[in-house]
Design a protein around this motif. Structure first.
Motif, PDB file in Angstrom:
ATOM      1  N   GLN A 221       0.795  -1.462  -0.012  1.00  0.00           N
ATOM      2  CA  GLN A 221      -0.566  -0.099   0.133  1.00  0.00           C
ATOM      3  C   GLN A 221       1.216   1.613  -0.261  1.00  0.00           C
ATOM      4  O   GLN A 221       2.581   1.278   0.763  1.00  0.00           O
ATOM      5  N   PRO A 222       0.507   2.483  -0.019  1.00  0.00           N
ATOM      6  CA  PRO A 222       1.181   3.572  -0.110  1.00  0.00           C
ATOM      7  C   PRO A 222       1.275   3.955   1.468  1.00  0.00           C
ATOM      8  O   PRO A 222       0.632   3.923   2.190  1.00  0.00           O
ATOM      9  N   MET A 223       2.305   4.226   1.506  1.00  0.00           N
ATOM     10  CA  MET A 223       2.822   5.289   2.712  1.00  0.00           C
ATOM     11  C   MET A 223       1.544   5.803   4.027  1.00  0.00           C
ATOM     12  O   MET A 223       1.888   4.364   4.899  1.00  0.00           O
ATOM     13  N   HIS A 224       0.810   6.241   3.554  1.00  0.00           N
ATOM     14  CA  HIS A 224      -0.310   6.353   4.610  1.00  0.00           C
ATOM     15  C   HIS A 224      -1.027   5.116   4.721  1.00  0.00           C
ATOM     16  O   HIS A 224      -1.897   5.541   5.561  1.00  0.00           O
ATOM     17  N   LEU A 225      -0.873   4.647   4.402  1.00  0.00           N
ATOM     18  CA  LEU A 225      -2.177   2.695   4.426  1.00  0.00           C
ATOM     19  C   LEU A 225      -1.380   2.236   5.099  1.00  0.00           C
ATOM     20  O   LEU A 225      -1.924   0.867   4.868  1.00  0.00           O
ATOM     21  N   ARG A 226       0.037   1.733   4.995  1.00  0.00           N
ATOM     22  CA  ARG A 226       0.735   0.405   5.449  1.00  0.00           C
ATOM     23  C   ARG A 226       0.479   0.409   5.900  1.00  0.00           C
ATOM     24  O   ARG A 226       0.394  -0.778   6.898  1.00  0.00           O
ATOM     25  N   TYR A 227       0.054   0.636   7.773  1.00  0.00           N
ATOM     26  CA  TYR A 227      -0.580   0.757   8.724  1.00  0.00           C
ATOM     27  C   TYR A 227      -1.603   0.282   8.553  1.00  0.00           C
ATOM     28  O   TYR A 227      -2.924   1.577   9.088  1.00  0.00           O
ATOM     29  N   ALA A 228      -2.920  -0.718   9.238  1.00  0.00           N
ATOM     30  CA  ALA A 228      -4.139  -0.827   9.167  1.00  0.00           C
ATOM     31  C   ALA A 228      -4.487  -0.769  10.334  1.00  0.00           C
ATOM     32  O   ALA A 228      -2.766  -1.161  10.833  1.00  0.00           O
ATOM     33  N   VAL A 229      -5.401   0.179  11.251  1.00  0.00           N
ATOM     34  CA  VAL A 229      -6.068  -0.166  11.853  1.00  0.00           C
ATOM     35  C   VAL A 229      -6.472  -1.500  12.742  1.00  0.00           C
ATOM     36  O   VAL A 229      -7.915  -1.603  12.201  1.00  0.00           O
ATOM     37  N   ASP A 230      -6.360  -2.612  13.180  1.00  0.00           N
ATOM     38  CA  ASP A 230      -6.819  -3.602  13.608  1.00  0.00           C
ATOM     39  C   ASP A 230      -5.945  -4.487  14.768  1.00  0.00           C
ATOM     40  O   ASP A 230      -4.760  -4.629  14.789  1.00  0.00           O
ATOM     41  N   HIS A 231      -7.402  -4.635  15.439  1.00  0.00           N
ATOM     42  CA  HIS A 231      -6.398  -5.329  16.621  1.00  0.00           C
ATOM     43  C   HIS A 231      -6.136  -6.445  16.966  1.00  0.00           C
ATOM     44  O   HIS A 231      -5.842  -6.970  17.453  1.00  0.00           O
ATOM     45  N   GLY A 232      -6.989  -7.816  16.796  1.00  0.00           N
ATOM     46  CA  GLY A 232      -7.753  -9.054  16.303  1.00  0.00           C
ATOM     47  C   GLY A 232      -6.716  -9.630  15.330  1.00  0.00           C
ATOM     48  O   GLY A 232      -6.794 -10.602  14.371  1.00  0.00           O
ATOM     49  N   PHE A 233      -5.288  -9.550  14.706  1.00  0.00           N
ATOM     50  CA  PHE A 233      -5.272  -9.818  13.142  1.00  0.00           C
ATOM     51  C   PHE A 233      -4.237 -11.079  13.203  1.00  0.00           C
ATOM     52  O   PHE A 233      -4.016 -11.891  12.673  1.00  0.00           O
ATOM     53  N   LEU A 234      -3.930 -11.128  14.820  1.00  0.00           N
ATOM     54  CA  LEU A 234      -3.300 -12.141  14.965  1.00  0.00           C
ATOM     55  C   LEU A 234      -3.129 -12.674  16.535  1.00  0.00           C
ATOM     56  O   LEU A 234      -4.371 -12.410  16.851  1.00  0.00           O
ATOM     57  N   THR A 235      -3.648 -14.560  16.177  1.00  0.00           N
ATOM     58  CA  THR A 235      -3.270 -15.239  17.216  1.00  0.00           C
ATOM     59  C   THR A 235      -2.841 -14.285  19.062  1.00  0.00           C
ATOM     60  O   THR A 235      -2.112 -14.042  18.191  1.00  0.00           O
ATOM     61  N   PRO A 236      -3.756 -14.850  19.297  1.00  0.00           N
ATOM     62  CA  PRO A 236      -2.869 -14.288  20.536  1.00  0.00           C
ATOM     63  C   PRO A 236      -1.437 -14.557  20.832  1.00  0.00           C
ATOM     64  O   PRO A 236      -0.539 -13.916  21.645  1.00  0.00           O
ATOM     65  N   GLN A 237      -1.444 -16.347  20.665  1.00  0.00           N
ATOM     66  CA  GLN A 237      -0.019 -17.205  20.123  1.00  0.00           C
ATOM     67  C   GLN A 237       1.061 -16.078  19.614  1.00  0.00           C
ATOM     68  O   GLN A 237       2.134 -16.455  20.371  1.00  0.00           O
ATOM     69  N   ALA A 238       0.876 -15.906  18.178  1.00  0.00           N
ATOM     70  CA  ALA A 238       1.396 -14.960  17.299  1.00  0.00           C
ATOM     71  C   ALA A 238       1.994 -14.208  17.505  1.00  0.00           C
ATOM     72  O   ALA A 238       3.071 -13.609  17.766  1.00  0.00           O
ATOM     73  N   GLY A 239       1.066 -13.622  18.507  1.00  0.00           N
ATOM     74  CA  GLY A 239       1.276 -12.161  18.895  1.00  0.00           C
ATOM     75  C   GLY A 239       2.025 -11.935  19.978  1.00  0.00           C
ATOM     76  O   GLY A 239       2.614 -11.276  20.159  1.00  0.00           O
ATOM     77  N   GLY A 240       1.905 -12.861  21.149  1.00  0.00           N
ATOM     78  CA  GLY A 240       2.962 -12.582  22.210  1.00  0.00           C
ATOM     79  C   GLY A 240       4.439 -13.416  21.368  1.00  0.00           C
ATOM     80  O   GLY A 240       5.076 -12.299  21.910  1.00  0.00           O
ATOM     81  N   GLU A 241       4.227 -14.040  20.529  1.00  0.00           N
ATOM     82  CA  GLU A 241       5.324 -14.235  19.760  1.00  0.00           C
ATOM     83  C   GLU A 241       6.388 -12.791  19.141  1.00  0.00           C
ATOM     84  O   GLU A 241       8.020 -12.969  19.570  1.00  0.00           O
ATOM     85  N   VAL A 242       5.653 -12.140  18.719  1.00  0.00           N
ATOM     86  CA  VAL A 242       5.629 -10.711  18.006  1.00  0.00           C
ATOM     87  C   VAL A 242       6.811  -9.667  18.810  1.00  0.00           C
ATOM     88  O   VAL A 242       7.402  -8.827  18.722  1.00  0.00           O
ATOM     89  N   VAL A 243       6.199 -10.179  19.916  1.00  0.00           N
ATOM     90  CA  VAL A 243       6.560  -8.388  20.957  1.00  0.00           C
ATOM     91  C   VAL A 243       7.420  -9.086  21.554  1.00  0.00           C
ATOM     92  O   VAL A 243       8.865  -8.331  21.543  1.00  0.00           O
ATOM     93  N   THR A 244       7.773 -10.948  21.358  1.00  0.00           N
ATOM     94  CA  THR A 244       9.070 -11.694  22.579  1.00  0.00           C
ATOM     95  C   THR A 244      10.212 -11.261  21.783  1.00  0.00           C
ATOM     96  O   THR A 244      10.864 -10.698  22.052  1.00  0.00           O
ATOM     97  N   ILE A 245       9.497 -11.116  20.204  1.00  0.00           N
ATOM     98  CA  ILE A 245      11.222 -11.669  19.273  1.00  0.00           C
ATOM     99  C   ILE A 245      11.522  -9.850  19.529  1.00  0.00           C
ATOM    100  O   ILE A 245      12.516  -8.912  19.408  1.00  0.00           O
ATOM    101  N   GLY A 246      10.564  -9.031  19.068  1.00  0.00           N
ATOM    102  CA  GLY A 246      11.043  -7.309  19.370  1.00  0.00           C
ATOM    103  C   GLY A 246      11.813  -6.925  20.936  1.00  0.00           C
ATOM    104  O   GLY A 246      12.726  -6.296  20.537  1.00  0.00           O
ATOM    105  N   ARG A 247      11.366  -8.101  21.399  1.00  0.00           N
ATOM    106  CA  ARG A 247      11.826  -7.289  22.729  1.00  0.00           C
ATOM    107  C   ARG A 247      13.570  -7.594  22.992  1.00  0.00           C
ATOM    108  O   ARG A 247      14.497  -7.066  23.890  1.00  0.00           O
ATOM    109  N   LEU A 248      12.936  -9.098  22.305  1.00  0.00           N
ATOM    110  CA  LEU A 248      14.747 -10.362  22.697  1.00  0.00           C
ATOM    111  C   LEU A 248      15.574  -9.165  21.971  1.00  0.00           C
ATOM    112  O   LEU A 248      17.215  -8.940  21.814  1.00  0.00           O
ATOM    113  N   VAL A 249      15.382  -8.743  20.374  1.00  0.00           N
ATOM    114  CA  VAL A 249      16.091  -7.627  19.527  1.00  0.00           C
ATOM    115  C   VAL A 249      16.534  -6.520  20.620  1.00  0.00           C
ATOM    116  O   VAL A 249      18.200  -6.552  20.174  1.00  0.00           O
TER     117      VAL A 249
END
Ligand code: ATP
Ligand code: MG
Length: 418
Positions: A221-249
């Motif tokens: 998408q063009p830059m202004h549409l790249r971040y979608a407002v969507d609060h439930g797009f990941l399962t809680p497990q995948a969401g937790g893993e994404v957070v952990t990876i960011g913090r770990l790095v």
């Protein structure tokens, strides 16, 4: 009660939007009670670039840097104030210079993360050095680019080992595109990386200190549409893993302001890009998430200064390698252990407690400001500085809509928690 004054320095390039927001929120917050009966008052200044003596004492206690990734005079000043003066820097300038994308891939592979297979190929064009011709003739082994790509498998991505802003990134579907991309790479040093295709979600997370926002990203998408407002797009497990990876790095490399890109496919999380010294904080791209980012940045800086948190420039890689090298621990078990190490590094519990007890009024302050005329003026000025005149109305309406949605959601959240 004694008041301690803390001076925060902003090292800026061309941005006006988030610095103005940061300055305003910090001003509205006012002094904050610290630990041990003191009050902390915060001043904020934009740093100018000028000659400095290596023994000069800087006036700043904390610096947020957005410039050193391309401007080398302030980059060296940052190293000086970190080494000599104990100035608190959100991102360690030492690891950010030596651990660009490539080293970050290596480290996270070593920790067992699912980084797609990646190969570094030698420069296409000669390196500009008088010794190159002799060295290359003697030691550069001929290699079969097609065979490497064949082993990785098509499609793949060719991208600079230290990239940023999509410079030189290409998607390669066949041998003809492979050679065209390599020929074009010229003096850039390139990775070939297996593509994660047909992914279910692209999650881009922005971490600021002990907080992480995971956002659904749409790179097509063009830059202004790249971040979608969507609060439930990941399962809680995948969401937790994404957070952990960011913090770990971030804990691993001593970074406190960084974004991380992961692709989620069939429940597996693949990190593809997570060394961004100057992550996107623009109002026009973050829109709905912009107030969160400003608040998190203010809270983290205030927390670090008011609690006397010390910056750490040594990396404690062994702690992480011990977990990685334990054959008895599963991937999930390793992630849990990494998360615990990262939470300890970021003092997550102490931070949450500090925010709840000393900064409880900040939510109202920011809501009030975003809902008011001062923020709208910032929004309009930002659009005017970014887009051509004939697009102003469209983008102003677009951003007002998204920020209006944030104001409604945030009001409801605060009412519910009251
Ligand atoms: N292995 C991969 N599989 C699928 N898509 C990829 C892969 N690597 C890169 N991409 C796509 O290419 C884009 C740019 O790649 P990458 O993030 O590595 O480069 P960049 O220069 O850091 O970009 P930016 O500055 O926007 O983060 C990614 O956002 C993603 O859409
Ligand atoms: Mg990227």
């Amino acid at each position: 009660m004694t008041t301690e004054r803390t001076l925060i320095g902003l090292l800026l390039g061309t941005e006006e939007d988030w610095p103005r927001a940061f300055e305003e929120v910090l001003r509205r917050l006012g002094p904050v009670p610290g630990t041990g009966g003191t009050r902390h008052a915060f001043d904020c200044e934009r740093i100018t670039i000028e000659p400095f003596g290596l023994r000069d004492r800087p006036r700043y206690h904390l610096v947020i840097d957005r410039l050193a990734y391309w401007y080398y005079h302030p980059r060296e000043w940052l190293k000086k104030v970190a080494l000599m003066d104990g100035v608190y820097l959100l991102n360690s300038p030492f690891t950010f210079q030596s651990m660009e994308k490539h080293a970050a891939y290596c480290a996270m592979m070593r920790l067992g993360l699912k980084v797609p297979d990646t190969v570094l190929v030698p420069y296409k064009n000669p390196v500009d050095n008088a010794r190159y011709a002799y060295t290359a003739a003697r030691y550069n082994r001929p290699f079969d680019l097609d065979a490497i790509a064949g082993r990785i498998g098509y499609p793949l991505y060719m991208k600079p080992y230290d990239g940023g802003a999509w410079r030189g990134v290409s998607r390669v579907r066949n041998p003809a595109e492979l050679h065209a991309a390599y020929d074009q790479s010229g003096e850039m040093l390139m990775h070939l990386q297996k593509a994660i295709d047909d992914y279910d979600a692209f999650a881009r997370s922005l971490s600021i200190g002990a907080e992480t926002m995971v956002m659904r990203f749409r790179p097509d998408q063009p830059m202004h549409l790249r971040y979608a407002v969507d609060h439930g797009f990941l399962t809680p497990q995948a969401g937790g893993e994404v957070v952990t990876i960011g913090r770990l790095v971030n804990a691993f490399f001593r970074w406190e302001l960084n974004s991380c890109e992961t692709l989620v496919k069939d429940g597996e999380v693949y990190p593809i890009d997570y060394a961004n010294a100057c992550p996107d904080l623009a109002l026009t791209s973050l829109h709905y998430y912009f107030p969160w980012a400003i608040k998190a940045l203010v809270k983290w800086c205030v927390f670090a200064m008011a609690t006397g948190r010390r910056p750490r420039f040594d990396v404690a890689a062994d702690q992480y390698f011990e977990v990685a090298d334990d054959p008895g621990v599963s991937y999930a078990g390793k992630l849990d252990a990494y998360r615990a190490l990262a939470d300890a590094y970021f003092e997550s519990e102490r931070y949450q407690d500090f925010c709840a007890t000393r900064l409880a009024h900040l939510d109202e302050i920011v809501l009030d400001w975003v809902a008011g005329p001062g923020f709208d003026e910032l929004l309009v000025q930002t659009v005017r500085s970014v887009y051509p005149a004939h697009e102003h109305d469209q983008f102003i309406a677009h951003l007002r809509g998204l920020l209006g949605m944030w104001v409604r959601d945030e009001s409801a959240r605060l009412r519910a928690s009251a």
